[in-house]
Design an enzyme around this catalytic site. Structure first.
Site, PDB file in Angstrom:
ATOM      1  N   GLY A  12       0.847  -1.205   0.000  1.00  0.00           N
ATOM      2  CA  GLY A  12       0.000   0.000   0.000  1.00  0.00           C
ATOM      3  C   GLY A  12       0.873   1.243   0.000  1.00  0.00           C
ATOM      4  N   ARG A  22      13.315   9.937  -3.386  1.00  0.00           N
ATOM      5  CA  ARG A  22      14.194  11.081  -3.691  1.00  0.00           C
ATOM      6  C   ARG A  22      15.516  10.967  -2.928  1.00  0.00           C
ATOM      7  NH1 ARG A  22      15.076  15.706  -0.774  1.00  0.00           N
ATOM      8  NH2 ARG A  22      15.770  17.534  -1.943  1.00  0.00           N
ATOM      9  N   VAL A  24      16.935   8.293  -1.646  1.00  0.00           N
ATOM     10  CA  VAL A  24      17.749   7.167  -2.132  1.00  0.00           C
ATOM     11  C   VAL A  24      18.478   7.577  -3.408  1.00  0.00           C
ATOM     12  CG1 VAL A  24      17.609   4.840  -3.145  1.00  0.00           C
ATOM     13  CG2 VAL A  24      16.310   5.377  -1.058  1.00  0.00           C
ATOM     14  N   ARG A  73       1.096  -5.059  -5.042  1.00  0.00           N
ATOM     15  CA  ARG A  73       1.472  -6.272  -4.313  1.00  0.00           C
ATOM     16  C   ARG A  73       1.769  -7.310  -5.387  1.00  0.00           C
ATOM     17  NH1 ARG A  73      -2.848  -3.927  -0.963  1.00  0.00           N
ATOM     18  NH2 ARG A  73      -1.733  -3.102   0.837  1.00  0.00           N
ATOM     19  N   CYS A  74       2.736  -8.190  -5.168  1.00  0.00           N
ATOM     20  CA  CYS A  74       3.172  -9.097  -6.238  1.00  0.00           C
ATOM     21  C   CYS A  74       3.174 -10.536  -5.736  1.00  0.00           C
ATOM     22  CB  CYS A  74       4.566  -8.691  -6.715  1.00  0.00           C
ATOM     23  SG  CYS A  74       5.229  -9.757  -7.996  1.00  0.00           S
ATOM     24  N   ASP A 104       5.766  -5.144   5.962  1.00  0.00           N
ATOM     25  CA  ASP A 104       6.274  -6.487   6.290  1.00  0.00           C
ATOM     26  C   ASP A 104       6.295  -7.434   5.092  1.00  0.00           C
ATOM     27  OD1 ASP A 104       6.936  -6.094   8.873  1.00  0.00           O
ATOM     28  OD2 ASP A 104       5.090  -6.926   9.719  1.00  0.00           O
ATOM     29  N   THR A 126       4.342   2.650   5.602  1.00  0.00           N
ATOM     30  CA  THR A 126       2.927   2.279   5.695  1.00  0.00           C
ATOM     31  C   THR A 126       2.227   3.213   6.672  1.00  0.00           C
ATOM     32  OG1 THR A 126       1.344   0.650   6.573  1.00  0.00           O
ATOM     33  CG2 THR A 126       3.589   0.433   7.339  1.00  0.00           C
ATOM     34  N   ASP A 128       0.002   2.382   8.594  1.00  0.00           N
ATOM     35  CA  ASP A 128      -0.508   1.616   9.740  1.00  0.00           C
ATOM     36  C   ASP A 128       0.399   1.668  10.970  1.00  0.00           C
ATOM     37  OD1 ASP A 128      -2.469   0.855   7.938  1.00  0.00           O
ATOM     38  OD2 ASP A 128      -1.499  -1.048   7.451  1.00  0.00           O
ATOM     39  N   ASP A 130       2.512  -0.414  11.772  1.00  0.00           N
ATOM     40  CA  ASP A 130       2.407  -1.760  12.362  1.00  0.00           C
ATOM     41  C   ASP A 130       3.655  -2.607  12.121  1.00  0.00           C
ATOM     42  OD1 ASP A 130       2.121  -2.026   9.630  1.00  0.00           O
ATOM     43  OD2 ASP A 130       0.473  -3.463   9.739  1.00  0.00           O
ATOM     44  N   ARG A 172      -5.245  -1.873   9.085  1.00  0.00           N
ATOM     45  CA  ARG A 172      -5.208  -3.328   8.887  1.00  0.00           C
ATOM     46  C   ARG A 172      -5.511  -4.035  10.201  1.00  0.00           C
ATOM     47  NH1 ARG A 172      -3.278  -5.859   4.384  1.00  0.00           N
ATOM     48  NH2 ARG A 172      -2.166  -4.027   3.698  1.00  0.00           N
ATOM     49  N   ALA A 187     -12.142  11.626  21.372  1.00  0.00           N
ATOM     50  CA  ALA A 187     -13.255  10.698  21.143  1.00  0.00           C
ATOM     51  C   ALA A 187     -13.780  10.143  22.470  1.00  0.00           C
ATOM     52  CB  ALA A 187     -12.778   9.558  20.246  1.00  0.00           C
ATOM     53  N   HIS A 216     -23.401  14.798  22.216  1.00  0.00           N
ATOM     54  CA  HIS A 216     -22.898  14.213  20.969  1.00  0.00           C
ATOM     55  C   HIS A 216     -21.661  13.367  21.289  1.00  0.00           C
ATOM     56  CE1 HIS A 216     -20.378  17.781  21.397  1.00  0.00           C
ATOM     57  NE2 HIS A 216     -19.484  17.143  20.672  1.00  0.00           N
TER      58      HIS A 216
HETATM   59  O1  F6P Z   1      -1.440  -1.100   4.813  1.00  0.00           O
HETATM   60  C1  F6P Z   1      -2.056   0.087   4.433  1.00  0.00           C
HETATM   61  C2  F6P Z   1      -3.534  -0.128   4.223  1.00  0.00           C
HETATM   62  O2  F6P Z   1      -4.116   1.108   3.836  1.00  0.00           O
HETATM   63  C3  F6P Z   1      -4.277  -0.703   5.419  1.00  0.00           C
HETATM   64  O3  F6P Z   1      -4.578   0.257   6.386  1.00  0.00           O
HETATM   65  C4  F6P Z   1      -5.484  -1.301   4.746  1.00  0.00           C
HETATM   66  O4  F6P Z   1      -5.949  -2.406   5.490  1.00  0.00           O
HETATM   67  C5  F6P Z   1      -4.950  -1.767   3.416  1.00  0.00           C
HETATM   68  O5  F6P Z   1      -3.760  -1.057   3.179  1.00  0.00           O
HETATM   69  C6  F6P Z   1      -5.907  -1.552   2.275  1.00  0.00           C
HETATM   70  O6  F6P Z   1      -5.345  -2.102   1.147  1.00  0.00           O
HETATM   71  P1  F6P Z   1      -5.885  -1.850  -0.341  1.00  0.00           P
HETATM   72  O7  F6P Z   1      -5.432  -0.487  -0.764  1.00  0.00           O
HETATM   73  O8  F6P Z   1      -5.238  -2.914  -1.132  1.00  0.00           O
HETATM   74  O9  F6P Z   1      -7.366  -1.927  -0.281  1.00  0.00           O
END
Ligand code: F6P
Length: 320
Positions: A12, A22, A24, A73-74, A104, A126, A128, A130, A172, A187, A216
């Site tokens: 993603g 840039r 690199v 993705r490949c 990852d 990413t 995320d 993560d 994710r 929130a 609210h």
């Molecule tokens: O890893 C980044 C991300 O945006 C996640 O937050 C999400 O789950 C996933 O990619 C969505 O992937 P796609 O763009 O393939 O729908």
């Protein structure tokens, strides 16, 4: 000592990937190296969709979201045949090392290609946040700020109508984005895959807040939980508070990268080229105690990352 290297973005996209590309390219050129851009992740390596880059190729991209190298993705690269094709392309062009900017999944490919004889360095990119071996991933700060802006806007209309907004953010299987968005937007509740949730508790908390005069509410839900429509419906049915679900979606992946993402991407990009120059491969660049470091890819993939319990607690403590 690599003299010719490649760079690709994979998985993603994330704001700041361009800044990393840039860095690199410019760092490699400054060391007298030749640099190839590889399009659409490992697909470009398999299909030979590769072009030589110069200083001008990356001019003006530091401020742009997305990735000028495209990404994908490949599946083929998960198998020996695909990896061998990638290695052969590298040998044909004299590419001795590759910087892989992604998550990852992309690092697994980088480890396999390193084992096949092409030194690869991973840079975490990413939204995320993560990736276990690093406190920070490129794109996270921009995505947080985008999501915060959206939730602030939702808050306006939610309060005008005495409603409850259930907002789903990406991430994710991880709740880092959700947790920090919830904290930064004040929130009323946050739901993450790490902790799961008890809807009765959340509904009780919303009702208690209503008793105290609140009219609210915002509940932030991580994508790994999903279900935001059902959660909104249940809140409405059981509390009488009119509720709406909003899925923020891919808007979180776009936009001009923040200062933090541009700087992190630039530092990581330069660091990755230094490693390749020394003939080092099979490493991921990460951030630890706010400093750039590198770690073996297999070790990086086996690490665990802690849940930010303190942020979760802060959301609860500061909710009305
Ligand atoms: O890893 C980044 C991300 O945006 C996640 O937050 C999400 O789950 C996933 O990619 C969505 O992937 P796609 O763009 O393939 O729908």
């Amino acid at each position: 000592m690599a003299k010719t290297i490649g760079v690709l973005t994979s998985g993603g996209d994330a704001p700041g990937m361009n800044a990393a590309v840039r860095a690199v390219v410019r760092a490699a050129l400054s060391k007298g190296m030749k640099v190839y851009g590889i399009r659409r992740g490992y697909n470009g390596l398999i299909n030979g969709d590769i072009f030589e880059m110069n200083a001008l190729s990356v001019s003006g991209i530091i401020s742009k979201g997305g990735t000028c190298l495209y990404t994908a993705r490949c599946n083929e690269f998960r198998y020996e045949e695909g990896i061998n094709k990638g290695r052969d392309t590298c040998r044909k062009l004299g590419i001795e090392g590759i910087v892989v900017i992604g998550g990852d999944g992309s690092f697994r490919g980088a480890a396999d290609l390193s084992a096949a004889g092409i030194n690869c360095i991973g840079i975490p990119g990413t939204i995320d946040n993560d990736i276990k071996c690093t406190e920070y991933t490129i794109g996270y700060d921009t995505a947080l700020n985008t999501a915060i802006e959206m939730v602030d806007k939702l808050n306006d209309t939610t309060s005008s109508h005495d409603r409850c907004s259930v907002v789903e953010v990406m991430g994710r299987n991880a709740g880092y984005l959700a947790l920090n968005v919830a904290c930064a937007t004040g929130a009323d509740a946050v739901i993450t895959p790490e902790l799961g949730y008890d809807l009765d508790n959340i509904i009780n908390e919303l009702c208690d807040a209503r008793q105290r005069g609140k009219n609210h509410f915002v509940v932030v839900v991580a994508e790994g939980i999903g279900n935001s429509e059902n959660i909104a419906r249940a809140i409405q049915e059981r509390t009488g508070i009119e509720s709406r679900a909003t899925v923020l979606g891919h808007v979180q992946r776009g936009g001009a990268p923040t200062c933090r993402d541009r700087v992190a991407a630039t530092l990581m990009g330069c660091y990755a080229v230094d490693l390749l120059e020394q003939g080092i491969g099979n490493r991921v660049v990460g951030m630890k105690d706010n400093k750039i470091y590198d770690v073996d890819i297999q070790e990086a993939l086996a690490m665990t990352k802690s849940f930010e319990q303190n942020v979760f607690d802060a959301v609860k403590i500061t909710a009305y």
